[in-house]
Structure formats: structure tokens, C-alpha cells
Design an enzyme around this catalytic site. Structure first.
Site, PDB file in Angstrom:
ATOM      1  N   GLN A  37       0.531  -0.904   0.142  1.00 53.69           N
ATOM      2  CA  GLN A  37      -0.053   0.020  -0.124  1.00 53.69           C
ATOM      3  C   GLN A  37       0.905   1.709  -0.296  1.00 53.69           C
ATOM      4  O   GLN A  37       2.038   1.498   0.153  1.00 53.69           O
ATOM      5  CB  GLN A  37      -0.766   0.222   1.073  1.00 53.69           C
ATOM      6  CG  GLN A  37      -0.313  -0.084   2.427  1.00 53.69           C
ATOM      7  CD  GLN A  37      -0.458  -0.729   3.416  1.00 53.69           C
ATOM      8  OE1 GLN A  37      -2.410  -0.696   3.499  1.00 53.69           O
ATOM      9  NE2 GLN A  37      -0.037  -1.591   4.395  1.00 53.69           N
ATOM     10  N   TYR A  67     -10.137   5.470  19.526  1.00 50.14           N
ATOM     11  CA  TYR A  67      -9.438   4.066  18.749  1.00 50.14           C
ATOM     12  C   TYR A  67      -8.938   3.430  19.281  1.00 50.14           C
ATOM     13  O   TYR A  67      -9.823   1.771  19.643  1.00 50.14           O
ATOM     14  CB  TYR A  67      -9.644   4.394  16.943  1.00 50.14           C
ATOM     15  CG  TYR A  67      -9.093   2.634  16.661  1.00 50.14           C
ATOM     16  CD1 TYR A  67     -10.400   2.664  15.916  1.00 50.14           C
ATOM     17  CD2 TYR A  67      -8.554   2.889  16.399  1.00 50.14           C
ATOM     18  CE1 TYR A  67     -10.326   1.446  14.903  1.00 50.14           C
ATOM     19  CE2 TYR A  67      -7.759   1.062  15.561  1.00 50.14           C
ATOM     20  CZ  TYR A  67      -9.110   0.846  15.119  1.00 50.14           C
ATOM     21  OH  TYR A  67      -9.199  -0.071  14.639  1.00 50.14           O
ATOM     22  N   GLN A  68      -8.076   2.978  19.557  1.00 49.80           N
ATOM     23  CA  GLN A  68      -6.960   2.336  20.453  1.00 49.80           C
ATOM     24  C   GLN A  68      -7.681   1.833  21.688  1.00 49.80           C
ATOM     25  O   GLN A  68      -8.044   0.576  21.868  1.00 49.80           O
ATOM     26  CB  GLN A  68      -5.536   2.903  20.695  1.00 49.80           C
ATOM     27  CG  GLN A  68      -5.532   3.936  19.801  1.00 49.80           C
ATOM     28  CD  GLN A  68      -4.402   3.138  18.041  1.00 49.80           C
ATOM     29  OE1 GLN A  68      -4.841   2.230  18.502  1.00 49.80           O
ATOM     30  NE2 GLN A  68      -3.707   4.225  17.723  1.00 49.80           N
ATOM     31  N   ASP A  92       0.730   0.050  13.718  1.00 54.75           N
ATOM     32  CA  ASP A  92       1.187   1.357  13.773  1.00 54.75           C
ATOM     33  C   ASP A  92       1.599   1.151  15.152  1.00 54.75           C
ATOM     34  O   ASP A  92       2.141   2.663  16.210  1.00 54.75           O
ATOM     35  CB  ASP A  92      -0.264   2.450  14.046  1.00 54.75           C
ATOM     36  CG  ASP A  92      -1.070   1.870  14.108  1.00 54.75           C
ATOM     37  OD1 ASP A  92      -1.310   1.959  15.563  1.00 54.75           O
ATOM     38  OD2 ASP A  92      -2.235   2.115  13.744  1.00 54.75           O
ATOM     39  N   GLU A 112       1.662  -8.437  12.056  1.00 52.84           N
ATOM     40  CA  GLU A 112       1.034  -7.436  10.592  1.00 52.84           C
ATOM     41  C   GLU A 112       1.484  -7.569   9.658  1.00 52.84           C
ATOM     42  O   GLU A 112       3.446  -8.534   9.499  1.00 52.84           O
ATOM     43  CB  GLU A 112       2.147  -5.783  11.000  1.00 52.84           C
ATOM     44  CG  GLU A 112       2.172  -4.713   9.945  1.00 52.84           C
ATOM     45  CD  GLU A 112       1.120  -4.529   9.667  1.00 52.84           C
ATOM     46  OE1 GLU A 112      -0.111  -4.058  10.237  1.00 52.84           O
ATOM     47  OE2 GLU A 112       0.794  -4.545   8.433  1.00 52.84           O
ATOM     48  N   ASP A 161      -7.524  -5.175  14.369  1.00 47.75           N
ATOM     49  CA  ASP A 161      -7.590  -3.110  13.701  1.00 47.75           C
ATOM     50  C   ASP A 161      -6.479  -3.895  12.044  1.00 47.75           C
ATOM     51  O   ASP A 161      -5.431  -3.294  12.014  1.00 47.75           O
ATOM     52  CB  ASP A 161      -6.182  -3.018  14.726  1.00 47.75           C
ATOM     53  CG  ASP A 161      -5.751  -2.020  14.420  1.00 47.75           C
ATOM     54  OD1 ASP A 161      -6.445  -1.506  13.739  1.00 47.75           O
ATOM     55  OD2 ASP A 161      -4.694  -0.827  15.294  1.00 47.75           O
ATOM     56  N   SER A 162      -7.885  -3.545  11.104  1.00 52.02           N
ATOM     57  CA  SER A 162      -7.233  -2.878   9.823  1.00 52.02           C
ATOM     58  C   SER A 162      -7.827  -1.908   9.287  1.00 52.02           C
ATOM     59  O   SER A 162      -7.926  -1.187   9.880  1.00 52.02           O
ATOM     60  CB  SER A 162      -8.161  -4.459   9.586  1.00 52.02           C
ATOM     61  OG  SER A 162      -9.320  -4.026   9.720  1.00 52.02           O
ATOM     62  N   TYR A 229     -12.096  10.303  11.542  1.00 52.88           N
ATOM     63  CA  TYR A 229     -13.231   8.874  10.392  1.00 52.88           C
ATOM     64  C   TYR A 229     -14.264   9.723   9.999  1.00 52.88           C
ATOM     65  O   TYR A 229     -15.134  10.575  10.683  1.00 52.88           O
ATOM     66  CB  TYR A 229     -13.282   7.475  11.519  1.00 52.88           C
ATOM     67  CG  TYR A 229     -11.965   7.118  12.096  1.00 52.88           C
ATOM     68  CD1 TYR A 229     -10.838   7.434  11.671  1.00 52.88           C
ATOM     69  CD2 TYR A 229     -12.037   5.773  12.566  1.00 52.88           C
ATOM     70  CE1 TYR A 229      -9.745   6.802  11.399  1.00 52.88           C
ATOM     71  CE2 TYR A 229     -11.196   4.885  13.034  1.00 52.88           C
ATOM     72  CZ  TYR A 229      -9.534   5.365  12.529  1.00 52.88           C
ATOM     73  OH  TYR A 229      -8.239   4.985  13.018  1.00 52.88           O
TER      74      TYR A 229
END
Lengths: 289, 289
Positions: A37, A67-68, A92, A112, A161-162, A229
Site C-alpha cells: 500500500q 479508537y485504540q 502503527d 502485521e 485492527d485493519s 474518521y
């Protein structure tokens, strides 16, 4: 990406047609095309550093914590003894950072696929990349499907976590993926996957929820607020192998002092409970699955 | 407004610096400069019709229901007998539409300062403008301050559906306004005011909350999700003259059938309770007031 020249990054994608969030940019800190990517790191004017994958905002420094914390503590606090945790994706490091805070967690395994994201995060996003260095963590640069097929009945919690279901993450939203996770869990295990927003992609949320529902005896969908987001929020699909799991009532309730010590800025038991209270239109759409 | 020419409307404002939401536009349906503000109605590509005041999105057809339902039903369901309701602002008619649905409400009085908004909404936004025609409603084109000063101890509920604290609505966020509302309420009365978002303007939210807190013995802050507002959410400050009011637990709980009959798509008793569960950082900021 014309607006980048004019000092703004704009996020356009068919997953949220007709709307576009733009962030004012001071500087492009990094850009590369990895095997999987396009990876970009921006220094924004008011949202700190931002990680962009294939033109989609993954996290900004000012709001990534919601989010995390939520993708980590919702499943962790729904399990009576979350000792062994698998993180799929999460390059990340933000999820690893949060998972490592939970006192019951003994071992974190992370898989990952894109080495580039790990490297860029370590170099440019240390507030998240720090999670990758935790002594509880073992990191594998590998495909999550392959890894899980080789590791059966090993984990209490699997967190996916995509990125969104375009590009390399598409397969992480399929039924076959939920089946693989089920087999990689120990008895009573729980999964939690990033699963889109009910406002912009309700059909997609319902589909992912349905895949989870076909594999796990207990399922739920939860929401958190992430201003950068699309639609300002994101949801998670949760599944448990334990028939008794009541996702809405956390099994582990931390005191204010404990939450302070862990540095939690979004999550609390009260926020945990509220995350499962869906707008009627979403509740109704998910109920028919 | 350059992007309007390129087919997008972009919302830029110092209240949410460094971020910008854009909506793809098919057609500008109306534009005028009223005595108070610039009024624009857009036909968007994916969000139905949109009302814009002074360059700020007030409502879009696809998500206005969450705002209108929550600013109405949170205070209405927190009061044991909300018979007489005053709406200040709300010229688009959306709040009147929702308030009129509540079976306890007998009389609705609305005071909107800008005749232009009423006219434009009736003509271009009938899904909200319909609220202005309800037989329970008496409409006054007047300044809310003046009206309340002349109407003491008359209302059970006062809802302030204002634009943001720039332009004509600035005075609706001051302590003097909360004092006027207090005097216009009957004993046990409740107020609910639009009050910004904790993500982009926490200081401002805290200030408004503080003004309310100085005047009302019971106060609370609640959140709802509105994708086309900055940060994807908006909050409300609520105040009650009744010491016993527990905003988090609705006094009136509707059945699913009743909610269906009223056409509610966002609000439920569960959503009511959850709306008061704030992210830790916001809870802590508001607690010190």
C-alpha cells in the site's frame, strides 16, 4: 491529491460517497509505496501527526486514543482472564500500546503483514510506535490468515485492527476470517474487529456482523467517536465463544485511579456500557441478522 | 466558497480549525442574505437537501433526525409532565416536528428571530418545515431574549436550537440567557441547549456548561452523533430546576411500538441513558466546573 499542494489533505473514497474530510497540512513527513500500500505521514496543522494508508486516514495524534482504547479494552474487559492476546494488523503500534496496559495480559502476539507500516510508525509516530517495543509483545511480519491457521486454540483475545475493506484488508471482513479466528481462540475466547460505521456503510456493517454471528454464539456491535474518521465514528464487531458473555457489562471495572495510572482518556466502565447502545435505525438493521 | 463551483460545498470555520467537511453538491436550490445571516439550501449528491447558515451546515436530510430527536426527547423524557414547551430558534421546524410527537405536550411556543429561515424551510425543506404547521404550535418571529423577559414562569421545557456561537446566536450561550430561561420556566422546569462538541471546542462546552451550572441546581451534558457536523457529534447542556432530576434515567420510557408510531429512528431509552456517558477527558473537564 491536488489539495495537498494547496496545504490540505482530502480523503475521498467510495465507502463514504459525497462527503470528504480534509485536514490542513504543514508538511509531508514521509511517503512511500510499500509492497502492499501507499504509506504517508503528515504533519497536520491542528491534529498532530497523521498516518495515511492508500489515501485513507488511519490515525491522527489528537484523537487516535479513542479508537485504540476502545478496540482494546472492550474485549479485554469482557473476558474474565485475558492472558494471551493476538493482534492482527495494528502496525502503527497503538493497539499494542493499549493492550499492554491491561494488568491481566501476560503475552501479546502481533501479526502485521506490512513491514513498511511498522518501520514508518517507529520512525515517525513514536506515540503509537512505542507499543511495538513492549516487553510483553512478540511481533511477526506475516499474513494473519496463515499465522492463525498454524496457531490453533492459543489466544484468549484476538483484536483485528485493519484498514478499511478496500486494498490489503478485504479478506479480514469475510466469514472465512471469523472461522479462522474462532479456531485460534482458547475456550471462552473473544474477538473484536474494526467494522465500519453505521452511518456511511450500514450494509457493510451488517454483513460483517452476520459473518461473526454465524461463527460465534455471542455477538455485539459497539461504537466509538473518532472525529477524523468518516462520519466521526467507527464501530467494532465482537464475538465470544462463551455463551454467558454479556458484552454490555464489563467483568473488570477499573477505579478512577487505575484508569489514571493506565493513562486512559476515553475508556471507562460507563463508556464501555454506553458503546453498545446503538441508534434505533442501526439496532433494527443489526437485529434482523 | 470556490469549491462550490467545482461541485463541492466546504465548511471552514475557526471553531474547528484545521479540519474541513465537504459535501458534494448537485444544485444550489436557494441563496439569500436575510437581515441576520446568509441562508443557503443545497441539493447534495448523497445527503439530501442541506440548510447552510453563514457557511455552516445546520442540517442535512439524511442525518438531521439524530439531532432533532435528541435535543427534543432528552429534556421531554426527563420531565414528569412536559405540557408547555418553548423552542428558541429552530427555524427549520425540525425540533417542533419532534416535540409535537411527545404525547404529554399540549402547547408549543416557538420564537425564531429570522423570518427568512422559516420561509426558506417551508419552501425548500418540507421534511422539517412541516413542524412549523403543527396545530399545537404558536410561532413568534421575535428575539428570544425579549420574548422570555415578557413571559415569566410559563414553560415546563425550553429548548434552544441555535446556530453556533458566531453571528446572531452568540448571546444564546451567555449566563444572562440561562438566567432568563430560568425565569421563564415553571417550577421543576428543564432547559436543553445546543452546546458544541467536546472534540473541537472543549473550552467552549465547559464555559456554556458552567453558565448553566450557575443557574440550575441540576445540570448535565449529553452527546449525539451527527455525521455532517464538525467532528461528527454535537452536545447539549441540560439544566433542571428540580433537585431530584436524574437526567440519565428517563422518566417516560416508550415501547418499541410507540417509538415506531412516533417515527423515531435514533432515540430510545437506552440511547437516552448512553448519551450522558462522556469520554473520560470530557467528563474530567466538565467535573471541575
Amino acid at each position: 491529491m491536488d489539495r495537498l499542494k494547496a496545504g490540505w489533505f482530502s480523503e475521498l473514497n467510495d465507502l463514504w460517497p459525497g462527503m470528504c474530510l480534509s485536514l490542513q497540512v504543514d508538511k509531508v513527513l514521509h511517503q512511500e509505496q510499500s509492497k502492499y500500500q501507499d504509506i504517508m505521514v503528515l504533519q497536520t496543522k491542528n491534529h498532530g501527526k497523521a498516518l495515511i494508508l492508500d489515501g485513507i486516514i488511519q490515525c491522527t495524534e489528537t484523537d487516535e486514543f479513542s479508537y485504540q482504547e476502545m478496540i482494546s479494552f472492550l474485549p479485554l474487559c469482557s473476558h474474565p482472564a485475558p492472558k494471551k492476546v493476538l493482534i492482527v494488523g495494528g502496525g502503527d503500534g497503538g493497539v499494542a500500546r493499549e493492550v499492554a496496559k491491561h494488568p491481566a495480559v501476560e503475552e501479546i502476539t502481533q501479526v502485521e503483514i506490512d513491514e513498511g507500516v511498522l518501520r514508518v510508525s517507529r520512525e515517525h509516530l513514536p506515540f503509537m510506535g512505542c507499543g511495538l517495543e513492549h516487553p510483553k509483545l512478540t511481533l511477526h511480519v506475516e499474513d494473519g490468515f496463515k499465522f492463525m491457521a498454524e496457531h490453533r486454540e492459543q489466544f484468549d483475545i484476538i483484536i483485528t485492527d485493519s484498514s478499511d475493506p478496500v486494498g490489503p484488508a478485504v479478506s479480514l471482513f469475510q466469514k472465512s476470517y471469523f472461522s479462522l479466528m474462532q479456531q485460534a481462540l482458547r475456550p471462552g475466547g473473544i474477538v473484536c474487529s474494526q467494522a465500519g460505521t453505521v452511518w456511511a456503510s450500514l450494509d457493510h456493517v451488517c454483513q460483517t456482523f452476520s459473518h461473526c454471528h454465524q461463527v460465534f454464539p455471542r455477538t455485539a456491535y459497539a461504537i466509538t467517536s473518532v472525529p477524523t474518521y468518516p462520519t466521526g465514528q467507527i464501530g467494532f464487531v465482537l464475538g465470544s465463544l462463551n455463551q454467558e458473555t454479556n458484552f454490555k457489562e464489563p467483568l473488570r471495572i477499573f477505579s478512577e485511579e487505575e484508569l489514571d495510572q493506565m493513562g486512559l482518556r476515553y475508556y471507562s466502565a460507563e463508556v464501555h456500557r454506553a458503546a453498545f447502545s446503538l441508534p434505533r435505525f442501526a439496532q433494527q438493521a443489526l437485529s434482523v441478522r
